[in-house]
Structure formats: structure tokens, C-alpha cells
Design a protein around this motif. Structure first.
Motif, PDB file in Angstrom:
ATOM      1  N   VAL A  50       0.837  -1.205   0.000  1.00  0.00           N
ATOM      2  CA  VAL A  50       0.000   0.000   0.000  1.00  0.00           C
ATOM      3  C   VAL A  50       0.872   1.256   0.000  1.00  0.00           C
ATOM      4  O   VAL A  50       0.602   2.218  -0.736  1.00  0.00           O
ATOM      5  CB  VAL A  50      -0.946  -0.019   1.218  1.00  0.00           C
ATOM      6  N   LYS A  51       1.928   1.254   0.816  1.00  0.00           N
ATOM      7  CA  LYS A  51       2.818   2.420   0.842  1.00  0.00           C
ATOM      8  C   LYS A  51       3.508   2.629  -0.504  1.00  0.00           C
ATOM      9  O   LYS A  51       3.621   3.758  -0.983  1.00  0.00           O
ATOM     10  CB  LYS A  51       3.858   2.240   1.949  1.00  0.00           C
ATOM     11  N   GLU A  52       3.969   1.524  -1.096  1.00  0.00           N
ATOM     12  CA  GLU A  52       4.613   1.634  -2.402  1.00  0.00           C
ATOM     13  C   GLU A  52       3.631   2.112  -3.460  1.00  0.00           C
ATOM     14  O   GLU A  52       3.994   2.877  -4.362  1.00  0.00           O
ATOM     15  CB  GLU A  52       5.200   0.279  -2.811  1.00  0.00           C
ATOM     16  N   GLU A  53       2.372   1.681  -3.338  1.00  0.00           N
ATOM     17  CA  GLU A  53       1.370   2.129  -4.289  1.00  0.00           C
ATOM     18  C   GLU A  53       1.103   3.626  -4.152  1.00  0.00           C
ATOM     19  O   GLU A  53       0.941   4.333  -5.154  1.00  0.00           O
ATOM     20  CB  GLU A  53       0.070   1.334  -4.067  1.00  0.00           C
ATOM     21  N   LYS A  54       1.085   4.096  -2.910  1.00  0.00           N
ATOM     22  CA  LYS A  54       0.908   5.533  -2.698  1.00  0.00           C
ATOM     23  C   LYS A  54       2.072   6.323  -3.293  1.00  0.00           C
ATOM     24  O   LYS A  54       1.871   7.368  -3.917  1.00  0.00           O
ATOM     25  CB  LYS A  54       0.771   5.821  -1.202  1.00  0.00           C
TER      26      LYS A  54
ATOM     27  N   VAL B 167      -2.808  -0.029 -14.206  1.00  0.00           N
ATOM     28  CA  VAL B 167      -4.141  -0.168 -13.609  1.00  0.00           C
ATOM     29  C   VAL B 167      -4.371  -1.601 -13.154  1.00  0.00           C
ATOM     30  O   VAL B 167      -4.935  -1.854 -12.077  1.00  0.00           O
ATOM     31  CB  VAL B 167      -5.226   0.274 -14.615  1.00  0.00           C
ATOM     32  N   TRP B 168      -3.920  -2.586 -13.944  1.00  0.00           N
ATOM     33  CA  TRP B 168      -4.085  -3.997 -13.569  1.00  0.00           C
ATOM     34  C   TRP B 168      -3.290  -4.327 -12.304  1.00  0.00           C
ATOM     35  O   TRP B 168      -3.790  -5.039 -11.423  1.00  0.00           O
ATOM     36  CB  TRP B 168      -3.640  -4.876 -14.719  1.00  0.00           C
ATOM     37  N   ASP B 169      -2.072  -3.822 -12.201  1.00  0.00           N
ATOM     38  CA  ASP B 169      -1.282  -4.034 -10.983  1.00  0.00           C
ATOM     39  C   ASP B 169      -1.963  -3.401  -9.777  1.00  0.00           C
ATOM     40  O   ASP B 169      -1.973  -3.981  -8.671  1.00  0.00           O
ATOM     41  CB  ASP B 169       0.122  -3.442 -11.166  1.00  0.00           C
TER      42      ASP B 169
ATOM     43  N   THR C 168      -3.277  -5.385  -6.398  1.00  0.00           N
ATOM     44  CA  THR C 168      -2.925  -4.947  -5.043  1.00  0.00           C
ATOM     45  C   THR C 168      -4.173  -4.673  -4.220  1.00  0.00           C
ATOM     46  O   THR C 168      -4.276  -5.052  -3.047  1.00  0.00           O
ATOM     47  CB  THR C 168      -2.055  -3.686  -5.110  1.00  0.00           C
ATOM     48  N   LEU C 169      -5.155  -4.021  -4.862  1.00  0.00           N
ATOM     49  CA  LEU C 169      -6.411  -3.738  -4.163  1.00  0.00           C
ATOM     50  C   LEU C 169      -7.126  -5.025  -3.785  1.00  0.00           C
ATOM     51  O   LEU C 169      -7.693  -5.138  -2.692  1.00  0.00           O
ATOM     52  CB  LEU C 169      -7.297  -2.866  -5.046  1.00  0.00           C
ATOM     53  N   LYS C 170      -7.094  -6.020  -4.690  1.00  0.00           N
ATOM     54  CA  LYS C 170      -7.738  -7.302  -4.390  1.00  0.00           C
ATOM     55  C   LYS C 170      -7.081  -7.986  -3.199  1.00  0.00           C
ATOM     56  O   LYS C 170      -7.770  -8.553  -2.327  1.00  0.00           O
ATOM     57  CB  LYS C 170      -7.668  -8.209  -5.612  1.00  0.00           C
ATOM     58  N   SER C 171      -5.750  -7.978  -3.145  1.00  0.00           N
ATOM     59  CA  SER C 171      -5.057  -8.597  -2.004  1.00  0.00           C
ATOM     60  C   SER C 171      -5.411  -7.892  -0.701  1.00  0.00           C
ATOM     61  O   SER C 171      -5.625  -8.537   0.330  1.00  0.00           O
ATOM     62  CB  SER C 171      -3.551  -8.571  -2.233  1.00  0.00           C
ATOM     63  N   ASN C 172      -5.532  -6.560  -0.757  1.00  0.00           N
ATOM     64  CA  ASN C 172      -5.912  -5.821   0.444  1.00  0.00           C
ATOM     65  C   ASN C 172      -7.347  -6.137   0.853  1.00  0.00           C
ATOM     66  O   ASN C 172      -7.664  -6.271   2.047  1.00  0.00           O
ATOM     67  CB  ASN C 172      -5.753  -4.315   0.216  1.00  0.00           C
ATOM     68  N   VAL C 173      -8.236  -6.256  -0.157  1.00  0.00           N
ATOM     69  CA  VAL C 173      -9.635  -6.606   0.149  1.00  0.00           C
ATOM     70  C   VAL C 173      -9.725  -7.999   0.746  1.00  0.00           C
ATOM     71  O   VAL C 173     -10.484  -8.242   1.702  1.00  0.00           O
ATOM     72  CB  VAL C 173     -10.488  -6.491  -1.138  1.00  0.00           C
ATOM     73  N   ASP C 174      -8.946  -8.949   0.201  1.00  0.00           N
ATOM     74  CA  ASP C 174      -8.941 -10.312   0.767  1.00  0.00           C
ATOM     75  C   ASP C 174      -8.461 -10.308   2.212  1.00  0.00           C
ATOM     76  O   ASP C 174      -9.030 -11.007   3.063  1.00  0.00           O
ATOM     77  CB  ASP C 174      -8.045 -11.215  -0.076  1.00  0.00           C
TER      78      ASP C 174
END
Length: 338
Positions: A224-228, A267-269, A273-279
């Protein structure tokens, strides 16, 4: 490399090359350490006592101590050989330049409680199974008074002479290593060995599961930090492109914008990442729901116990009322008779 047989002769040319490389590395590390010490804005004591700087110091000082002792003719001491082991601390300097290694360190730090429980369970299991295999094997042995050892009926020496001797076999078996240097012979010992194998997997899986869970939590936070950071870099790049497009004209905007394929990959990456966080959030919510159900069951049990207590109190009060009325009627009858 210096531990190899062909490099042990310090008069050899190849050993001379290794010594030159060693002194060069020590000089570079020393310059780096002193430069950071001189240029730091923090308190000097705090800077020296920080973990990574202590590692740097341990990687440098033993080399100078070794050179000093060898200059005085005492380089063959065991102390010098032990000091050479501190060279391995130089590998820990890689932690400064790695983004992923601190994640593992945080995961281990957060798993200390689980490790403590796991180590205690492992210690108790070792004592239990070492004692069990010792008595299971020696019950079919006889003690030889000449050398005070346990031997089987055919005169073969038992591998399990005492409980401390049996600890080695227990550790090897519970860790599923199985060197084969010691093994049970009797049927009782083989049965216990089967249980030890299964229990070893269960005992070792407990702390490892805790470590894996904490590592996944820290890893998701890192993603999440890297995504930000990636979004901030993309935002800065987009603003720069817009400014340059405004200066050069709208006709060149299309050529300066990123390609659609690259945008789709990013966008796919992001979606993965969002899916892993949601899981991870779903697993946490599921755990919370289970705890809430447990609390509901506990509250229901408390309500039932309170109701049962009230019923018992009511029954006791009724019995006391009935007993008091009977005593009053008896007294009235006796008074009328008189």
C-alpha cells in the motif's frame, strides 16, 4: 575464502591478493563510518548506539584488532580466529539498502509472543518424548553392570542410554530431519516415533503460521505504501506533462502522454494490489465475526446462569415462606388447646 586449504599459507601470492582485498574493504568501510559520524546532525552517542551503526562498527573493529595482534606475533590465538567471524556482519550492511528486509524484521518482532509459546511447547514436547522413547526402548533392555550401559537381548548397545541422550533423536525427529544415526528398534519405540513425527509438524507449524500471518500483514502494508508512492510519482509526472504541453501546444500532448498499454498494466497491478488488500480485510472481518459469535454465546450462557440463580432464589424463598406459615399454624393450634 581464507578458510580454504590452498589459501591458508599467508606467504602465497593468492593469499596476498585476498589480504589486499580485505584491507581495501576495511579501509572503505572505515572511511564510510567516519564520514557518516562526522556529517551526522544527530547526537553523536545516539548515532553510534544505533543498530545499523553498531553493526558497521562490529564489522570494522575486529579487523584492526586482528592486525594489531598479528603485529605482536600472537595471530595464532583462538581469539583472533573468533574475531574473524565478525566479518560476516558486513553482510548485514545490505539491510540499509533493502526495502523488503525490514518487513521480515518487523514480522519477527511482532511474532515474539507466538515464538515464545512455540518454544515452550517445543521444549515440553522434547522432554516428554525423550522420556517416552527412553523408557520404551530400555524396557526391552538389560543393564550391563560391567560398563553400566543398556543393551538389548542380543548384546547390541542401545542408542537411548539416558533421557539427555534421547533428546538428540527427539529434536531430529520432530524437525523431520531424520539423520538416521539413532533410531528405535522395539515396536513400542517405533510407535512413539510415529507420534513424535506427527506432533513435531504440529508444534513447529504453530509459530511458523503466526510468522506467516504477520509477514502477510506487513507485506500488504508495504504494498500500500509503495502504491501511494507510485501514485504520487505518476501525479508529478502527469503534472509535468501537462505543463510542458501547455508550453509547447496542444498538438504535442498525445505524443507526451504514456501509452495505453502501459496505463492498462499499471491499472491492472493496482487492481491486483487492491484485491489482495480486500482479501486481507475480508479475512479480518471474518475473524471479527467469529469473535462476536463467541461473545454472543458467552452472553447467552451468562443470561441462562442468571436466570437459574433467580429461580433457585425464588424456590428457596418459597420454601422459607411455607415453613414459616406451618410454624405459625402449629403455634395457633397449641394456644387454642391450652
Amino acid at each position: 575464502m581464507s578458510s580454504l586449504t590452498e589459501y591458508r599459507d599467508y606467504q602465497d601470492d593468492q593469499s596476498f591478493v585476498l589480504n589486499v582485498v580485505e584491507l581495501t574493504c576495511v579501509a572503505v568501510f572505515t572511511f564510510d563510518y567516519l564520514a557518516r559520524f562526522a556529517l551526522t546532525r544527530r547526537n553523536k552517542v545516539v548515532h553510534v548506539l544505533s543498530l545499523l551503526n553498531m553493526i558497521d562498527l562490529l564489522a570494522i573493529v575486529p579487523s584492526y584488532v586482528e592486525l594489531l595482534l598479528e603485529a605482536k606475533g600472537i595471530g595464532a590465538l583462538v581469539v583472533v580466529r573468533i574475531l574473524r567471524l565478525f566479518r560476516i556482519f558486513r553482510l548485514l550492511k545490505v539491510a540499509k539498502y533493502s526495502k523488503q528486509l525490514p518487513i521480515l524484521m518487523k514480522s519477527i518482532h511482532n511474532s515474539v509472543g507466538g515464538f515464545a509459546v512455540g518454544i515452550f511447547s517445543l521444549f515440553m514436547s522434547l522432554i516428554l518424548w525423550a522420556s517416552a522413547i527412553y523408557y520404551a526402548e530400555t524396557v526391552f533392555c538389560s543393564l550391563d553392570p560391567t560398563d553400566n550401559t543398556w543393551k538389548y537381548d542380543d548384546g547390541t548397545l542401545s542408542d537411548f542410554q539416558s533421557i539427555p541422550d534421547s533428546l538428540w533423536w527427539t529434536i531430529v525427529t520432530m524437525c523431520t530431519v531424520g539423520y538416521g544415526d539413532t533410531y528405535p528398534i522395539t515396536y513400542a519405540g517405533k510407535a512413539i516415533a510415529t507420534v513424535v513425527m506427527v506432533s513435531g509438524v504440529l508444534v513447529l507449524a504453530f509459530p511458523l503460521t503466526i510468522l506467516a500471518g504477520n509477514f502477510m500483514t506487513e507485506w500488504n502494508e508495504f504494498l500500500v505504501k509503495e502504491e501511494k508512492k507510485s501514485l504520487k510519482r505518476w501525479e508529478k509526472s502527469f503534472r509535468r506533462i501537462v505543463k510542458e504541453a501547455e508550453m509547447k501546444g496542444e498538438e504535442q500532448v498525445e505524443g507526451m502522454m504514456p501509452r495505453p498499454r502501459k496505463l492498462l498494466e499499471e491499472v491492472w497491478d493496482d487492481l491486483l494490489t487492491l484485491k489482495s488488500n480486500v482479501d486481507a480485510c475480508e479475512r479480518a472481518i471474518h475473524t471479527v465475526k467469529i469473535q462476536i459469535k463467541k461473545l454472543d454465546l458467552l452472553i447467552q450462557q451468562l443470561d441462562i446462569s442468571v436466570k437459574l440463580t433467580e429461580l433457585e432464589r425464588n424456590e428457596v424463598a418459597k420454601k422459607e415462606d411455607v415453613g414459616g406459615s406451618e410454624v405459625g399454624e402449629k403455634g395457633k393450634v397449641s394456644y387454642e388447646i391450652r
